[in-house]
Design a protein around this motif. Structure first.
Motif, PDB file in Angstrom:
ATOM      1  N   VAL A 181      15.569  -6.788  -1.879  1.00  0.00           N
ATOM      2  CA  VAL A 181      16.583  -5.922  -1.131  1.00  0.00           C
ATOM      3  C   VAL A 181      17.237  -6.522  -0.023  1.00  0.00           C
ATOM      4  N   ASP A 235       9.826  -8.334  -3.322  1.00  0.00           N
ATOM      5  CA  ASP A 235      10.151  -9.602  -3.167  1.00  0.00           C
ATOM      6  C   ASP A 235       9.113 -10.665  -3.510  1.00  0.00           C
ATOM      7  N   ARG A 262      -0.756 -13.367   6.860  1.00  0.00           N
ATOM      8  CA  ARG A 262      -0.317 -11.881   6.216  1.00  0.00           C
ATOM      9  C   ARG A 262      -0.157 -11.842   4.883  1.00  0.00           C
ATOM     10  N   VAL A 315      -1.749   0.330  10.300  1.00  0.00           N
ATOM     11  CA  VAL A 315      -2.811   0.247   9.605  1.00  0.00           C
ATOM     12  C   VAL A 315      -2.797   0.829   8.309  1.00  0.00           C
ATOM     13  N   TRP A 316      -3.850   0.346   7.367  1.00  0.00           N
ATOM     14  CA  TRP A 316      -3.793   0.483   6.157  1.00  0.00           C
ATOM     15  C   TRP A 316      -4.138   2.131   5.765  1.00  0.00           C
ATOM     16  N   THR A 370       8.902  -1.773   3.236  1.00  0.00           N
ATOM     17  CA  THR A 370       8.800  -2.930   3.134  1.00  0.00           C
ATOM     18  C   THR A 370       8.003  -3.788   4.188  1.00  0.00           C
ATOM     19  N   ASP A 411       4.011   0.067   7.318  1.00  0.00           N
ATOM     20  CA  ASP A 411       4.152  -0.588   8.552  1.00  0.00           C
ATOM     21  C   ASP A 411       5.463  -0.789   9.064  1.00  0.00           C
ATOM     22  N   PRO A 418      -3.383  -6.869   3.036  1.00  0.00           N
ATOM     23  CA  PRO A 418      -3.395  -7.725   3.609  1.00  0.00           C
ATOM     24  C   PRO A 418      -4.556  -8.201   4.616  1.00  0.00           C
ATOM     25  N   MET A 419      -5.378  -7.015   4.488  1.00  0.00           N
ATOM     26  CA  MET A 419      -6.475  -6.842   5.556  1.00  0.00           C
ATOM     27  C   MET A 419      -7.726  -7.636   4.876  1.00  0.00           C
ATOM     28  N   CYS A 429       0.763  -1.210   0.160  1.00  0.00           N
ATOM     29  CA  CYS A 429      -0.083  -0.138  -0.084  1.00  0.00           C
ATOM     30  C   CYS A 429       0.969   1.215   0.018  1.00  0.00           C
ATOM     31  N   ALA A 430       1.892   1.190   0.620  1.00  0.00           N
ATOM     32  CA  ALA A 430       2.499   2.414   1.164  1.00  0.00           C
ATOM     33  C   ALA A 430       3.478   2.660  -0.301  1.00  0.00           C
TER      34      ALA A 430
HETATM   35  C1  LIG Z   1      -5.178 -10.142   8.633  1.00  0.00           C
HETATM   36  C2  LIG Z   1      -4.812  -8.772   8.316  1.00  0.00           C
HETATM   37  C3  LIG Z   1      -5.803  -7.850   9.071  1.00  0.00           C
HETATM   38  C4  LIG Z   1      -5.684  -6.432   8.933  1.00  0.00           C
HETATM   39  N1  LIG Z   1      -6.799  -5.538   9.316  1.00  0.00           N
HETATM   40  C5  LIG Z   1      -6.527  -4.349   8.971  1.00  0.00           C
HETATM   41  C6  LIG Z   1      -7.676  -3.387   9.401  1.00  0.00           C
HETATM   42  O1  LIG Z   1      -8.753  -3.926   9.639  1.00  0.00           O
HETATM   43  N2  LIG Z   1      -7.555  -2.215   9.428  1.00  0.00           N
HETATM   44  C7  LIG Z   1      -6.467  -1.601   9.003  1.00  0.00           C
HETATM   45  O2  LIG Z   1      -6.145  -0.489   8.887  1.00  0.00           O
HETATM   46  N3  LIG Z   1      -5.331  -2.526   8.820  1.00  0.00           N
HETATM   47  C8  LIG Z   1      -5.048  -3.876   8.754  1.00  0.00           C
HETATM   48  N4  LIG Z   1      -4.118  -4.576   8.637  1.00  0.00           N
HETATM   49  C9  LIG Z   1      -2.874  -3.997   8.329  1.00  0.00           C
HETATM   50  C10 LIG Z   1      -2.738  -3.248   6.995  1.00  0.00           C
HETATM   51  O3  LIG Z   1      -3.100  -4.434   5.981  1.00  0.00           O
HETATM   52  C11 LIG Z   1      -1.316  -2.989   6.841  1.00  0.00           C
HETATM   53  O4  LIG Z   1      -1.218  -1.640   7.695  1.00  0.00           O
HETATM   54  C12 LIG Z   1      -0.882  -2.324   5.445  1.00  0.00           C
HETATM   55  O5  LIG Z   1      -0.997  -3.516   4.447  1.00  0.00           O
HETATM   56  C13 LIG Z   1       0.313  -2.087   5.371  1.00  0.00           C
HETATM   57  O6  LIG Z   1       1.086  -1.688   4.356  1.00  0.00           O
HETATM   58  P1  LIG Z   1       2.391  -1.584   3.898  1.00  0.00           P
HETATM   59  O7  LIG Z   1       2.474  -0.905   2.244  1.00  0.00           O
HETATM   60  O8  LIG Z   1       3.216  -0.742   4.736  1.00  0.00           O
HETATM   61  O9  LIG Z   1       3.148  -3.103   3.990  1.00  0.00           O
HETATM   62  P2  LIG Z   1       2.905  -4.192   3.277  1.00  0.00           P
HETATM   63  O10 LIG Z   1       1.722  -4.435   2.538  1.00  0.00           O
HETATM   64  O11 LIG Z   1       3.222  -5.516   4.156  1.00  0.00           O
HETATM   65  O12 LIG Z   1       3.791  -4.223   1.864  1.00  0.00           O
HETATM   66  C14 LIG Z   1       5.353  -4.426   2.000  1.00  0.00           C
HETATM   67  C15 LIG Z   1       5.792  -5.059   0.806  1.00  0.00           C
HETATM   68  O13 LIG Z   1       6.884  -5.099   0.869  1.00  0.00           O
HETATM   69  C16 LIG Z   1       7.653  -6.432   0.486  1.00  0.00           C
HETATM   70  N5  LIG Z   1       9.036  -6.633   1.001  1.00  0.00           N
HETATM   71  C17 LIG Z   1       9.175  -6.835   2.501  1.00  0.00           C
HETATM   72  N6  LIG Z   1      10.838  -6.958   2.412  1.00  0.00           N
HETATM   73  C18 LIG Z   1      11.344  -6.585   1.082  1.00  0.00           C
HETATM   74  C19 LIG Z   1      12.453  -6.691   0.893  1.00  0.00           C
HETATM   75  N7  LIG Z   1      13.564  -6.683   1.640  1.00  0.00           N
HETATM   76  N8  LIG Z   1      12.821  -5.951  -0.568  1.00  0.00           N
HETATM   77  C20 LIG Z   1      11.627  -6.129  -1.462  1.00  0.00           C
HETATM   78  N9  LIG Z   1      10.462  -6.127  -0.833  1.00  0.00           N
HETATM   79  C21 LIG Z   1      10.071  -6.312   0.263  1.00  0.00           C
HETATM   80  C22 LIG Z   1       6.513  -7.335   1.172  1.00  0.00           C
HETATM   81  O14 LIG Z   1       6.514  -8.607   0.577  1.00  0.00           O
HETATM   82  C23 LIG Z   1       5.434  -6.623   0.802  1.00  0.00           C
HETATM   83  O15 LIG Z   1       4.734  -7.039  -0.441  1.00  0.00           O
HETATM   84  C24 LIG Z   1      -4.481  -6.034   8.529  1.00  0.00           C
HETATM   85  C25 LIG Z   1      -3.434  -6.933   8.553  1.00  0.00           C
HETATM   86  C26 LIG Z   1      -3.621  -8.221   8.114  1.00  0.00           C
HETATM   87  C27 LIG Z   1      -2.432  -9.188   7.921  1.00  0.00           C
END
Ligand SMILES: Cc1cc2nc3c(=O)[nH]c(=O)nc-3n(C[C@H](O)[C@H](O)[C@H](O)COP(=O)(O)OP(=O)(O)OC[C@H]3O[C@@H](n4cnc5c(N)ncnc54)[C@H](O)[C@@H]3O)c2cc1C
Length: 422
Positions: free
Chosen positions: A81, A34, A129, A296-297, A108, A279, A42-43, A11-12
């Motif tokens: 990475v 990755d 996740r 959170v999302w 990440t 996150d 993920p939610m 998402c970010a």
């Molecule tokens: C079951 C569940 C329920 C949830 N319910 C809620 C909810 O009700 N409300 C809410 O607001 N939030 C909820 N969340 C949390 C929400 O999904 C996250 O806050 C949000 O998806 C975070 O986004 P992000 O982009 O930071 O990280 P992510 O979605 O984790 O994306 C990061 C990406 O980076 C990749 N990555 C990691 N390391 C590396 C590397 N070294 N090199 C290259 N790529 C890499 C990962 O594989 C992933 O694809 C929930 C999560 C889960 C698992």
């Protein structure tokens, strides 16, 4: 021509890419992912498992190829990475390549926590996740072979996994090491109500149960051995005991970190040209004034936008990092805004309960510290906004529109009086 790297495409990462592209048409944007699938939510994984969403529904921005085309990105698939040279803004990839950039975004995210407890890697033990986790669990449920399930962790993810099993008519037990459910977000009384509600749906709940280890049995079942001496046997075991930020690869990068990457309100790290969002970060929590990892999302998307805008030469700040957790499960919904751990015996409390609605709130003087509600789905946004406003402008009264909304939706007047400052 500016050269940007986005590390991690969730998402970010997606929101940052969109912002950079909207400001800088000429830029080269390399995305390191990755996986070989598009950015997913993920939610939504547990919604896919229970069948209320198709597989594609987990991908709000389209496939990897669609994102690549729409935003003119160079996506490096299955290219995790492994290190970042922060001073030189150099990215090192698992395939041995190294590349230097003008700006780098670290996005990440986080992974399901899997501590070194014996038995966590046994077949049938799972975490939730990723989209792959969801596909595996859905297939196992569809096989019809699961009759019993144990879920370890009575928190946001655990409760959604419980819902998947209950909907699939799998007899489910939920255990947690804490003395009450939703321990980091709920008052003890709120958790009592949540536990009663869950038991009415046929879920067995056992608390103060710390996992010691898991063993596989000859008949294909698994047994979780608890430190209390109790054991729980089931066909499958979900381990939903929290998350850890994906930041291990940054250990020699020179980037300042705590539990997550430390950033300012523009999502800048301590090193010039390096930003972080989602996150994997700790941004300023407006309630405590301290950096906090609030995964959170909404935060991930907004932080991604802010980072992207600033990376491409604009100016934007992220200003709404507050603890807010919302879980909708089995026809219930539980929301927590604010920090329950900040509440103590010196504070003033409000509690209300009827068949449909439960509220517990805490304040000190004019300062609201935490609000828990069960059964208030439609009003969650209103209450969250009231809470944010009380922090941002403590002297302001609650706006008339919010008061009317709460009153017409059956909230007690005493609750509104409790929230009022004067
Ligand atoms: C079951 C569940 C329920 C949830 N319910 C809620 C909810 O009700 N409300 C809410 O607001 N939030 C909820 N969340 C949390 C929400 O999904 C996250 O806050 C949000 O998806 C975070 O986004 P992000 O982009 O930071 O990280 P992510 O979605 O984790 O994306 C990061 C990406 O980076 C990749 N990555 C990691 N390391 C590396 C590397 N070294 N090199 C290259 N790529 C890499 C990962 O594989 C992933 O694809 C929930 C999560 C889960 C698992």
């Amino acid at each position: 021509m500016n050269k940007y790297a986005i590390v991690g495409f969730g998402c970010a990462g997606y929101h940052a890419a969109e912002k950079i592209r909207s400001r800088d048409q000429e830029a080269v944007i390399d995305v390191y992912s990755d996986t070989d699938i598009g950015p997913y939510n993920p939610m939504l994984t547990t919604y896919f498992v229970k069948g209320s969403l198709p597989y594609e529904g987990m991908f709000p921005f389209g496939s990897l190829e669609e994102c690549e085309k729409k935003l003119n990105l160079h996506i490096k698939k299955e290219c995790p990475v492994t290190a970042v040279d922060g001073e030189n803004r150099m990215i090192c990839c698992a395939d041995g390549t190294k590349e230097q950039y003008d700006r780098i975004l670290l996005s990440t995210g986080a992974s399901a926590l899997k501590p070194p407890i014996p038995g966590l890697s046994l077949p049938g033990v799972f975490t939730m996740r990723t989209a792959e986790d969801a596909v595996r669990l859905k297939e196992r449920i569809a096989s019809g072979k699961l009759k019993t399930a144990l879920v370890i962790g009575a928190s946001w993810v655990g409760i959604k996994v419980v819902e998947d099993f209950v909907e699939a008519k799998v007899a489910t037990t939920l255990v947690d090491g804490a003395p009450w459910m939703f321990y980091v977000a709920a008052f003890e009384e709120t958790a009592r109500r949540a536990k009663e509600d869950l038991e009415k749906k046929g879920v067995r709940v056992s608390l103060c149960q710390m996992l010691d280890h898991i063993e596989a049995n000859a008949d294909g079942t698994l047994t979780a051995f608890m430190k209390s001496g109790d054991t729980f046997t089931a066909d499958t075991i979900g381990v939903c005991i929290g998350v850890r930020t994906n930041t291990g690869f940054l250990k020699d990068s020179g980037i300042a970190m705590n539990r997550g990457i430390l950033v300012n309100s523009r999502m800048q790290t301590n090193l010039p040209g390096i930003y972080a969002a989602g996150d994997c970060v700790e941004a300023k929590d407006i309630q405590s004034g301290q950096p906090k990892n609030i995964g959170v999302w909404y935060n991930a998307g907004r932080q991604g936008e802010v980072a992207g805008e600033n990376m491409a030469g604009g100016f934007m700040e992220f200003d709404a990092n507050i603890l807010v957790n919302l879980a909708h499960y089995l026809d219930y919904d539980f929301i927590c805004v604010g920090d329950v751990s900040a509440c103590g015996p010196e504070d003033e409390y409000y509690e209300y309960e009827d068949e449909k609605l439960y509220i517990k709130a805490c304040k000190n003087g004019q300062k609201i510290k935490c609000i828990n509600m069960i059964g208030s789905a439609d009003a969650n946004g209103v209450v969250k906004n009231i809470f944010i406003k009380t922090i941002e402008t403590p002297e302001a009264e609650i706006d008339v529109k919010s008061v009317c909304y709460l009153l017409t939706n059956g909230f007690p007047e005493a609750f509104i009086s409790f929230l009022r400052r004067k």
